[in-house]
Write a protein that holds these residues in place. Structure first.
Motif, PDB file in Angstrom:
ATOM      1  N   GLU A 274       0.809  -1.219   0.000  1.00 34.16           N
ATOM      2  CA  GLU A 274       0.000   0.000   0.000  1.00 34.16           C
ATOM      3  C   GLU A 274       0.846   1.274   0.000  1.00 34.16           C
ATOM      4  OE1 GLU A 274      -3.446   0.198  -0.186  1.00 34.16           O
ATOM      5  OE2 GLU A 274      -3.171  -1.930  -0.667  1.00 34.16           O
ATOM      6  N   ILE A 275       2.052   1.193   0.550  1.00 33.11           N
ATOM      7  CA  ILE A 275       2.947   2.358   0.633  1.00 33.11           C
ATOM      8  C   ILE A 275       4.263   1.961  -0.033  1.00 33.11           C
ATOM      9  CG2 ILE A 275       3.937   4.107   2.164  1.00 33.11           C
ATOM     10  CD1 ILE A 275       1.968   3.188   4.322  1.00 33.11           C
ATOM     11  N   PRO A 276       4.395   2.175  -1.324  1.00 33.43           N
ATOM     12  CA  PRO A 276       5.526   1.656  -2.106  1.00 33.43           C
ATOM     13  C   PRO A 276       6.900   2.130  -1.641  1.00 33.43           C
ATOM     14  CG  PRO A 276       3.773   2.447  -3.555  1.00 33.43           C
ATOM     15  CD  PRO A 276       3.429   2.894  -2.171  1.00 33.43           C
ATOM     16  N   ASN A 277       7.008   3.273  -0.973  1.00 27.29           N
ATOM     17  CA  ASN A 277       8.316   3.800  -0.597  1.00 27.29           C
ATOM     18  C   ASN A 277       8.871   3.192   0.690  1.00 27.29           C
ATOM     19  OD1 ASN A 277       8.561   5.678  -2.766  1.00 27.29           O
ATOM     20  ND2 ASN A 277       7.073   6.981  -1.739  1.00 27.29           N
ATOM     21  N   LEU A 278       8.155   2.237   1.267  1.00 25.40           N
ATOM     22  CA  LEU A 278       8.670   1.591   2.474  1.00 25.40           C
ATOM     23  C   LEU A 278       9.758   0.593   2.124  1.00 25.40           C
ATOM     24  CD1 LEU A 278       5.513   0.907   4.687  1.00 25.40           C
ATOM     25  CD2 LEU A 278       6.988   2.932   4.596  1.00 25.40           C
ATOM     26  N   GLY A 279      10.782   0.550   2.953  1.00 28.79           N
ATOM     27  CA  GLY A 279      11.851  -0.430   2.785  1.00 28.79           C
ATOM     28  C   GLY A 279      11.632  -1.582   3.751  1.00 28.79           C
ATOM     29  N   HIS A 280      12.514  -1.703   4.746  1.00 28.72           N
ATOM     30  CA  HIS A 280      12.343  -2.739   5.769  1.00 28.72           C
ATOM     31  C   HIS A 280      11.199  -2.344   6.712  1.00 28.72           C
ATOM     32  CE1 HIS A 280      15.901  -5.302   5.072  1.00 28.72           C
ATOM     33  NE2 HIS A 280      16.431  -4.192   4.594  1.00 28.72           N
ATOM     34  N   VAL A 281      10.345  -3.325   7.018  1.00 25.72           N
ATOM     35  CA  VAL A 281       9.274  -3.104   7.990  1.00 25.72           C
ATOM     36  C   VAL A 281       9.408  -4.188   9.059  1.00 25.72           C
ATOM     37  CG1 VAL A 281       6.798  -2.987   8.409  1.00 25.72           C
ATOM     38  CG2 VAL A 281       7.732  -2.104   6.258  1.00 25.72           C
ATOM     39  N   LEU A 282       9.760  -3.774  10.260  1.00 27.02           N
ATOM     40  CA  LEU A 282       9.910  -4.711  11.371  1.00 27.02           C
ATOM     41  C   LEU A 282       8.689  -4.572  12.276  1.00 27.02           C
ATOM     42  CD1 LEU A 282      11.649  -6.741  12.977  1.00 27.02           C
ATOM     43  CD2 LEU A 282      12.661  -4.767  14.150  1.00 27.02           C
ATOM     44  N   VAL A 283       7.930  -5.670  12.431  1.00 31.09           N
ATOM     45  CA  VAL A 283       6.693  -5.646  13.214  1.00 31.09           C
ATOM     46  C   VAL A 283       6.912  -6.389  14.534  1.00 31.09           C
ATOM     47  CG1 VAL A 283       4.255  -6.262  13.293  1.00 31.09           C
ATOM     48  CG2 VAL A 283       5.288  -5.500  11.136  1.00 31.09           C
ATOM     49  N   HIS A 284       6.634  -5.692  15.619  1.00 29.78           N
ATOM     50  CA  HIS A 284       6.681  -6.309  16.948  1.00 29.78           C
ATOM     51  C   HIS A 284       5.239  -6.486  17.431  1.00 29.78           C
ATOM     52  CE1 HIS A 284       8.149  -7.164  21.010  1.00 29.78           C
ATOM     53  NE2 HIS A 284       7.183  -6.381  21.449  1.00 29.78           N
ATOM     54  N   ILE A 285       4.909  -7.718  17.829  1.00 28.19           N
ATOM     55  CA  ILE A 285       3.541  -8.014  18.255  1.00 28.19           C
ATOM     56  C   ILE A 285       3.362  -7.738  19.751  1.00 28.19           C
ATOM     57  CG2 ILE A 285       1.849  -9.860  18.563  1.00 28.19           C
ATOM     58  CD1 ILE A 285       2.148  -8.923  15.691  1.00 28.19           C
ATOM     59  N   GLU A 286       2.323  -6.957  20.074  1.00 24.79           N
ATOM     60  CA  GLU A 286       1.991  -6.623  21.458  1.00 24.79           C
ATOM     61  C   GLU A 286       0.599  -7.218  21.772  1.00 24.79           C
ATOM     62  OE1 GLU A 286       3.611  -5.055  23.768  1.00 24.79           O
ATOM     63  OE2 GLU A 286       5.185  -3.888  22.778  1.00 24.79           O
ATOM     64  N   PRO A 287       0.455  -7.965  22.880  1.00 24.21           N
ATOM     65  CA  PRO A 287      -0.868  -8.484  23.254  1.00 24.21           C
ATOM     66  C   PRO A 287      -1.740  -7.377  23.843  1.00 24.21           C
ATOM     67  CG  PRO A 287       0.725  -9.071  24.933  1.00 24.21           C
ATOM     68  CD  PRO A 287       1.512  -8.391  23.837  1.00 24.21           C
ATOM     69  N   ASN A 288      -3.031  -7.430  23.558  1.00 30.92           N
ATOM     70  CA  ASN A 288      -3.920  -6.449  24.167  1.00 30.92           C
ATOM     71  C   ASN A 288      -4.137  -6.797  25.635  1.00 30.92           C
ATOM     72  OD1 ASN A 288      -5.519  -8.728  23.828  1.00 30.92           O
ATOM     73  ND2 ASN A 288      -7.370  -7.556  23.393  1.00 30.92           N
ATOM     74  N   GLU A 289      -4.513  -5.827  26.446  1.00 34.06           N
ATOM     75  CA  GLU A 289      -4.702  -6.057  27.886  1.00 34.06           C
ATOM     76  C   GLU A 289      -6.039  -6.752  28.143  1.00 34.06           C
ATOM     77  OE1 GLU A 289      -2.415  -5.527  30.047  1.00 34.06           O
ATOM     78  OE2 GLU A 289      -1.028  -4.621  28.629  1.00 34.06           O
TER      79      GLU A 289
END
Length: 289
Positions: A274-289
């Motif tokens: 969706e956003i072509p100019n993005l390079g590396h995308v590092l996703v950290h998963i957080e649990p909801n409370e």
């Protein structure tokens, strides 16, 4: 055509234009008795070398990531911008020094036809600025933006020269140095522009946060991915024409590690599509409370 190819093609346009104008200004300045035009020619000559530097930087930045440069080679762009700024400062210093020397030395009034040459130059440089700045925004290239400001500063120095020569021609004897004063004023303006170019490049090399609009877009797009309940931290840094993202995504705390892993991958792929100019995308998963 990729952003990199567009930027490189635009730089060739700058090199050809600056070379032609440096020759025109030089001949017109010498034969038209105008140091303001000669000063303009000096700046255009430094513009040629700075555009060559930009071209080198853009081609180097295209190199793919490797073991030693896992985020690619895009950081060379702000480094090249620093060198371009150095060329601007050098040209401004030369123009200022020579202007002061010429103010002290009696010389002829510039030829009237030099105004026609300057008028054409001003028009062309402003058109060039608009073309290159548009391409720099499309490609998100800091070095191309610096190259665009070379065109704008060149247009302004030409306007100063036009004013100076006009004053010398209208008022005649005693105002022969008006175009030299114009060149001196132009040198100060070039130094000011140098700072305007330098500041964002420094922010880029220092990973300063300057991308609020992109951050907001990332957050809006992220929640469209199934399983993503929201976002928390989001850090963005720019390298060349790519933006590298560290994003904390909130998911249901009851799902398995495998499900969380799949959501992270889906989120990464979705954002990059969706956003072509993005390079590396590092996703950290957080649990909801």
């Amino acid at each position: 055509m990729t952003n990199e190819q567009t930027a490189i093609k635009t730089t060739y346009f700058s090199i050809i234009g600056n070379t032609s104008l440096a020759l025109i200004k030089g001949f017109a300045g010498v034969f038209g008795n105008s140091y303001a035009l000669i000063a303009d020619a000096i700046e255009s000559t430094t513009d040629i070398f700075s555009s060559l530097l930009v071209l080198f930087g853009l081609k180097y930045a295209k190199r793919p990531a490797d073991d030693n440069h896992p985020y690619g080679h895009g950081k060379i762009e702000p480094l090249i911008t620093f060198l371009v700024v150095a060329f601007l400062v050098l040209s401004a210093s030369i123009i200022a020094h020579e202007s002061i020397q010429n103010i002290k030395t009696p010389h002829k009034v510039p030829e009237p036809w030099t105004l026609i040459v300057l008028g054409c130059i001003i028009l062309w440089k402003e058109i060039s600025y608009r073309i290159v700045i548009k391409k720099s925004k499309e490609t998100h290239s800091s070095s191309l933006k610096a190259d665009a400001w070379h065109h704008r500063s060149d247009a302004i120095t030409s306007v100063m020269a036009f004013i100076g020569i006009s004053i010398a021609l209208i008022f005649g004897k005693g105002f022969e140095t008006a175009d030299d004063w114009a060149a001196l004023f132009a040198a100060v303006f070039i130094l000011y522009n140098s700072y305007l170019i330098f500041r964002p490049a420094l922010g880029e090399i220092m990973d300063e946060h300057l991308y609020d609009d992109l951050l907001e877009e990332i957050r809006l797009q992220a929640v469209k991915v199934q399983g993503v309940l929201g976002t928390e931290k989001c850090f963005i840094r720019k390298a060349g024409m790519k933006y590298h993202v560290d994003l904390h995504a909130i998911v249901d705390g009851a799902i398995s590690v495998k499900e969380g892993h799949d959501i992270a991958h889906n989120l990464k792929d979705f954002l990059r599509s969706e956003i072509p100019n993005l390079g590396h995308v590092l996703v950290h998963i957080e649990p909801n409370e």
